[in-house]
Scaffold this motif. Sequence first.
Motif, mmCIF file in Angstrom:
data_model
loop_
_atom_site.group_PDB
_atom_site.id
_atom_site.type_symbol
_atom_site.label_atom_id
_atom_site.label_comp_id
_atom_site.label_asym_id
_atom_site.label_seq_id
_atom_site.Cartn_x
_atom_site.Cartn_y
_atom_site.Cartn_z
ATOM 1 N N TYR A 60 -9.581 -0.644 -8.015
ATOM 2 C CA TYR A 60 -10.389 0.287 -8.703
ATOM 3 C C TYR A 60 -11.192 1.045 -7.262
ATOM 4 N N TYR A 61 -11.182 2.439 -7.390
ATOM 5 C CA TYR A 61 -11.848 3.254 -6.375
ATOM 6 C C TYR A 61 -12.987 4.205 -6.659
ATOM 7 N N SER A 62 -13.705 4.444 -5.686
ATOM 8 C CA SER A 62 -14.785 5.336 -5.966
ATOM 9 C C SER A 62 -14.340 6.758 -6.264
ATOM 10 N N PRO A 63 -14.504 7.407 -7.390
ATOM 11 C CA PRO A 63 -13.781 8.678 -7.765
ATOM 12 C C PRO A 63 -13.988 9.675 -6.385
ATOM 13 N N SER A 64 -15.211 9.722 -5.777
ATOM 14 C CA SER A 64 -15.170 10.557 -4.663
ATOM 15 C C SER A 64 -14.416 10.514 -3.603
ATOM 16 N N LEU A 65 -13.693 9.281 -3.403
ATOM 17 C CA LEU A 65 -12.920 8.909 -2.230
ATOM 18 C C LEU A 65 -11.392 8.439 -2.753
ATOM 19 N N LYS A 66 -11.316 8.368 -4.108
ATOM 20 C CA LYS A 66 -9.897 7.754 -4.661
ATOM 21 C C LYS A 66 -8.717 8.498 -4.016
ATOM 22 N N SER A 67 -8.804 9.775 -3.900
ATOM 23 C CA SER A 67 -7.739 10.388 -3.235
ATOM 24 C C SER A 67 -7.339 10.049 -1.684
ATOM 25 N N ARG A 68 -8.034 9.606 -1.044
ATOM 26 C CA ARG A 68 -7.905 9.233 0.141
ATOM 27 C C ARG A 68 -8.040 7.709 0.580
ATOM 28 N N THR A 69 -8.363 6.935 -0.548
ATOM 29 C CA THR A 69 -8.449 5.226 -0.234
ATOM 30 C C THR A 69 -7.105 4.631 -0.877
ATOM 31 N N SER A 70 -6.939 3.596 -0.241
ATOM 32 C CA SER A 70 -5.976 2.494 -0.651
ATOM 33 C C SER A 70 -6.204 0.924 -0.104
ATOM 34 N N ILE A 71 -6.756 0.215 -1.084
ATOM 35 C CA ILE A 71 -6.818 -1.375 -0.868
ATOM 36 C C ILE A 71 -5.655 -2.034 -1.398
ATOM 37 N N SER A 72 -5.152 -2.866 -0.457
ATOM 38 C CA SER A 72 -4.115 -3.753 -0.579
ATOM 39 C C SER A 72 -4.507 -4.992 -0.075
ATOM 40 N N ARG A 73 -3.634 -6.167 -0.231
ATOM 41 C CA ARG A 73 -4.035 -7.321 0.061
ATOM 42 C C ARG A 73 -2.709 -8.249 0.516
ATOM 43 N N ASP A 74 -2.845 -9.076 1.455
ATOM 44 C CA ASP A 74 -1.806 -10.032 1.761
ATOM 45 C C ASP A 74 -2.206 -11.443 1.397
ATOM 46 N N THR A 75 -1.843 -11.879 0.284
ATOM 47 C CA THR A 75 -2.391 -13.353 -0.250
ATOM 48 C C THR A 75 -1.867 -14.440 0.630
ATOM 49 N N SER A 76 -0.671 -14.334 1.542
ATOM 50 C CA SER A 76 -0.382 -15.392 2.423
ATOM 51 C C SER A 76 -1.582 -15.604 3.476
ATOM 52 N N LYS A 77 -1.966 -14.700 4.081
ATOM 53 C CA LYS A 77 -2.994 -14.529 5.040
ATOM 54 C C LYS A 77 -4.569 -14.721 4.378
ATOM 55 N N ASN A 78 -4.704 -14.405 3.084
ATOM 56 C CA ASN A 78 -5.877 -14.420 2.671
ATOM 57 C C ASN A 78 -6.516 -13.114 3.044
ATOM 58 N N GLN A 79 -5.925 -11.896 3.167
ATOM 59 C CA GLN A 79 -6.729 -10.649 3.599
ATOM 60 C C GLN A 79 -6.597 -9.663 2.668
ATOM 61 N N PHE A 80 -7.278 -8.838 2.897
ATOM 62 C CA PHE A 80 -7.473 -7.550 2.013
ATOM 63 C C PHE A 80 -7.577 -6.218 3.071
ATOM 64 N N SER A 81 -7.142 -5.281 2.766
ATOM 65 C CA SER A 81 -7.268 -4.270 3.663
ATOM 66 C C SER A 81 -7.613 -2.748 2.951
ATOM 67 N N LEU A 82 -8.224 -1.986 3.876
ATOM 68 C CA LEU A 82 -8.550 -0.708 3.410
ATOM 69 C C LEU A 82 -7.759 0.108 4.370
ATOM 70 N N GLN A 83 -7.131 1.325 3.640
ATOM 71 C CA GLN A 83 -6.697 2.396 4.391
ATOM 72 C C GLN A 83 -7.303 3.776 4.039
ATOM 73 N N LEU A 84 -7.991 4.400 4.684
ATOM 74 C CA LEU A 84 -8.684 5.685 4.659
ATOM 75 C C LEU A 84 -7.896 6.751 5.305
ATOM 76 N N SER A 85 -7.317 7.755 4.385
ATOM 77 C CA SER A 85 -6.466 8.925 4.945
ATOM 78 C C SER A 85 -7.260 10.142 5.308
ATOM 79 N N SER A 86 -6.839 11.063 6.140
ATOM 80 C CA SER A 86 -7.294 12.210 6.719
ATOM 81 C C SER A 86 -8.760 12.039 6.750
ATOM 82 N N VAL A 87 -9.183 11.217 7.744
ATOM 83 C CA VAL A 87 -10.393 10.904 8.093
ATOM 84 C C VAL A 87 -11.134 12.106 8.875
#
Length: 119
Positions: A60-87
């Motif tokens: 789920y994303y903030s409406p104001s950032l949704k078009s530029r934001t991606s959150i994903s995860r790597d369960t094998s490493k117990n990590q989650f990540s944020l990508q923010l495009s066109s900064v």
Amino acid sequence: QVQLQESGPGLGKPSQTPSLTCTVSGGSITTSYYAWSWIRQPPGKGLEWMGVIAYDGSTYYSPSLKSRTSISRDTSKNQFSLQLSSVTPEDTAVYYCARVSDYDTYDYWGQGTQVTVSS
């Protein structure tokens, strides 16, 4: 004791897509019914909620950032990540990751990582 640690590039240039990672210890990111969030704080401003990834991988994303934001995860490493495009320089902020538990309580936070966008 749950611990979160952000990592990623501290500097970025306009139009790039920096990626930040949150490494979680002391608890699994797949444990029901927790969620894992990214929040940022620009200099001199308040906290801004960016988005969340739930224990089942739904996002789920903030409406104001949704078009530029991606959150994903790597369960094998117990990590989650944020990508923010066109900064832009307006994305300069301290970025935090946090755990969301019952009743939307943000009970564990990382120490935060500074991201500066500058040409």
